[in-house]
Design a protein around this motif. Structure first.
Motif, mmCIF file in Angstrom:
data_model
loop_
_atom_site.group_PDB
_atom_site.id
_atom_site.type_symbol
_atom_site.label_atom_id
_atom_site.label_comp_id
_atom_site.label_asym_id
_atom_site.label_seq_id
_atom_site.Cartn_x
_atom_site.Cartn_y
_atom_site.Cartn_z
ATOM 1 N N CYS A 188 38.353 36.338 45.594
ATOM 2 C CA CYS A 188 38.428 34.987 46.162
ATOM 3 C C CYS A 188 37.019 34.491 46.512
ATOM 4 C CB CYS A 188 39.325 35.031 47.400
ATOM 5 S SG CYS A 188 39.578 33.460 48.188
ATOM 6 N N VAL B 86 41.704 27.470 48.048
ATOM 7 C CA VAL B 86 41.645 28.786 47.427
ATOM 8 C C VAL B 86 41.707 29.920 48.459
ATOM 9 C CG1 VAL B 86 40.235 30.279 45.923
ATOM 10 C CG2 VAL B 86 40.290 27.799 45.536
ATOM 11 N N SER C 184 41.189 20.815 42.918
ATOM 12 C CA SER C 184 41.482 22.251 43.000
ATOM 13 C C SER C 184 41.074 22.871 44.330
ATOM 14 C CB SER C 184 40.813 23.006 41.843
ATOM 15 O OG SER C 184 39.424 22.816 41.887
ATOM 16 N N ILE C 185 40.261 22.177 45.145
ATOM 17 C CA ILE C 185 39.849 22.847 46.386
ATOM 18 C C ILE C 185 40.198 22.121 47.686
ATOM 19 C CG2 ILE C 185 37.953 24.106 45.242
ATOM 20 C CD1 ILE C 185 36.053 22.312 46.845
#
Ligand code: SF4
Length: 306
Positions: free
Chosen positions: A118, A154, A191-192
């Motif tokens: 990660c 994430v 995406s974040i």
């Protein structure tokens, strides 16, 4: 409260973080020279007690020892913002701390998760092992270390594990900073950028773990209405007055700019008991997710909490 000079040394970095607010600037804006940075330190020495070396990544500069030593000799208290990778090398760690002449108050390292995949994914580099070793090397030498963890889609589920890990390696304080959608973070926004209501329970778990261990924990850019019961952990309560000395410009009162232009509140916030102390979210957030999660706090409820 102490005044602070935030000195951006340039934008070069050995990580390529998906949440970085600097974005591609490293590719077309050269880093500042040693002389330019020494001049700023000399000009500001009577105005600021503290200097933060930030960037980019300060520790990858060949002149980082020279600049540290110069700042220490001028009487500054020193803070460092870093990805901590260079501190994995013991000799570098020793020389860095020696150059600081005992004036380095805090080294703030960026660790995004205790899960190496990660952390490496978010930093765009195989950085985890070096960062953790660097943080441990600093602690082994008695340096005060704080951790800044940017909150993204994430990594937020890993926060309880991360909190336990940070306590185990002996960090002095840790903070969750909600992602600010500028630069690379803007480019990767889909995406974040997480919904705040999803991340808050995990942040509260991370805070509870810190509280139980007696380690201070802060959260930045998540307003009071989402942090009820955790108001004392809101970092904006404690941010000192900062002058930002950036590579291409200077902002004399960064607090004012942050509160006025970089964060905002909804019209309905006027009814909120915390209106005067709350800065609201980064302006990019409600443009993506709207204002539904931000419910004004009733005055009686706020009074009961305090
Ligand atoms: S002022 Fe607005 S954003 Fe701030 S705590 Fe109140 S409702 Fe939330």
């Amino acid at each position: 409260m102490d005044n602070r000079l935030d000195l951006k040394v340039g934008y070069n970095c050995n990580n390529y973080c998906k949440h970085c607010v600097i974005g591609d600037k490293r590719f077309f804006i050269p880093d500042r020279t040693t002389r330019q940075l020494k001049d700023v330190l000399e000009e500001e020495k009577d105005n600021y007690q503290e200097v933060v070396f930030t960037g980019g990544e300060f520790t990858i500069r060949k002149d980082c020892f020279e600049l540290l030593s110069h700042a220490a000799s001028l009487g500054y208290k020193i803070l460092i913002q870093t990805n901590a990778r260079r501190f994995a090398y013991s000799a570098f760690c020793d020389e860095f701390l020696a150059a600081g002449q005992g004036k380095i108050m805090t080294v703030t390292g960026a660790l995004l998760s205790a899960n190496s995949d990660c952390h490496n994914y978010l930093t765009g580099a195989d950085s985890y092992r070096q960062t953790v070793k660097g943080l441990c090397n600093l602690k082994a030498r008695g340096q005060q270390v704080s951790i800044n963890t940017v909150v993204t889609k994430v990594n937020y589920r890993t926060f309880p594990d991360l909190a336990r890990f940070l306590i185990r390696i002996g960090v002095d304080v840790y903070q969750y900073a909600f992602v600010h959608a500028l630069g690379s973070a803007d480019k990767n926004i889909l995406s974040i950028l997480p919904k705040k209501s999803l991340v808050v329970p995990f942040i509260k778990m991370g805070i509870d773990i810190g509280r139980a261990a007696g380690v201070p924990v802060y959260v930045e850019a998540i307003p009071f209405c989402l942090m009820q019961g955790y108001e004392r952990n809101i970092a904006e309560n404690y941010i000192p007055q900062v002058k930002l000395n950036d590579v291409t410009n200077t902002v004399a009162d960064f607090d004012y700019v942050r509160k006025t232009y970089e964060k905002e509140k909804a019209p309905s916030c006027r009814k909120c008991a915390c209106f005067s102390v709350c800065e609201g979210p980064w302006i990019q957030y409600p443009r993506t997710y709207g204002w539904k999660e931000f419910e004004p706090i009733a005055p009686v409820k706020a009074a009961a909490k305090s």
